[in-house]
Design an enzyme around this catalytic site. Structure first.
Site, PDB file in Angstrom:
ATOM      1  N   ASP A   1       0.826  -1.203   0.000  1.00  0.00           N
ATOM      2  CA  ASP A   1       0.000   0.000   0.000  1.00  0.00           C
ATOM      3  C   ASP A   1       0.868   1.264   0.000  1.00  0.00           C
ATOM      4  OD1 ASP A   1      -2.017  -1.843   0.386  1.00  0.00           O
ATOM      5  OD2 ASP A   1      -2.738  -0.984   2.278  1.00  0.00           O
TER       6      ASP A   1
ATOM      7  N   HIS B   1       3.957  -1.975   3.058  1.00  0.00           N
ATOM      8  CA  HIS B   1       3.865  -0.618   2.506  1.00  0.00           C
ATOM      9  C   HIS B   1       5.110  -0.310   1.677  1.00  0.00           C
ATOM     10  CE1 HIS B   1       1.086  -0.620   5.872  1.00  0.00           C
ATOM     11  NE2 HIS B   1       0.403   0.264   5.178  1.00  0.00           N
TER      12      HIS B   1
HETATM   13 ZN   LIG Z   1      -2.501   3.268   3.126  1.00  0.00          ZN
END
Ligand SMILES: [Zn+2]
Length: 210
Positions: free
Chosen positions: A33, A177
């Protein structure tokens, strides 16, 4: 950055949301993400390629617009791209109309890329029932069952890795991430985690195969 744990009430409030894939196969679903980011996304792509792994990148539209060449590299690597809103909005703090408009803005930024799929992950895992009911018409909404917490600064890579090893199951959807902030942890954890998956006979697939 999402919440540290799967928001459990969401599992009964939002029955169509995907938390995990089929537990009978040998697939898991790595997701990244908040990118793309020049260093972090490049590192992730190299690491995935070294393990013949596929993943899904939930891109923030503003980052996607800054780094179109990274989107092309994601597509060239056989991965998927999903929508993570244009400005990384918290659904709990954003009126419905604004949330939908921002999500559509992100879709328009990503859709020209052949890797784009109608997959949506709400930033922070926070989405209201009204937002969900509208977005489910257009997207498969995906949360997770394992989160790396790679953004935490109060723990070490070894603890992060142990947590991942303990929680990963067949069909797990795992959140990392690909952001500059998380890159130091990713460098330490992701290659070792990929080795671990291989040693368990698990293969990461992109979410369009879930
Ligand atoms: Zn996010």
């Amino acid at each position: 950055m999402p919440l540290p744990r799967t928001p459990i009430p969401a599992q009964w409030l939002f029955p169509g949301i995907i938390f995990r894939g089929d537990a009978r196969g040998n697939a898991v679903y790595l997701t990244f993400d908040d990118g793309p980011d020049p260093q972090a996304t490049a590192f992730v792509l190299q690491t995935l390629a070294a393990h013949n792994a596929e993943a899904t990148f939930f891109a923030v539209g503003e980052n996607a617009q800054k780094y179109p060449q990274l989107l092309e590299q994601i597509a060239a690597g056989g991965h998927c791209l999903g929508n993570h809103t244009m400005k990384h909005l918290n659904g709990f703090h954003t009126p419905l109309r604004q949330y939908l408009a921002d999500t559509e803005h992100c879709r328009l930024a990503l859709a020209p890329n052949p890797a784009y799929r109608p997959l949506f992950r709400p930033p922070y895992g926070r989405i209201t029932p009204a937002q969900y009911l509208r977005l489910r018409r257009q997207y498969r909404v995906v949360l997770w069952d394992v989160i790396a917490e790679d953004y935490r600064t109060d723990w070490h890579a070894e603890a992060c890795l142990q947590k991942l090893k303990k929680q990963t199951r067949r069909g797990s959807v795992i959140v990392f991430h690909d952001s500059a902030r998380c890159l130091p942890m990713l460098r330490q954890v992701l290659p070792a985690y990929m080795e671990f998956l291989g040693s368990c006979g698990l293969q990461s697939k992109s979410l369009d195969q879930i």
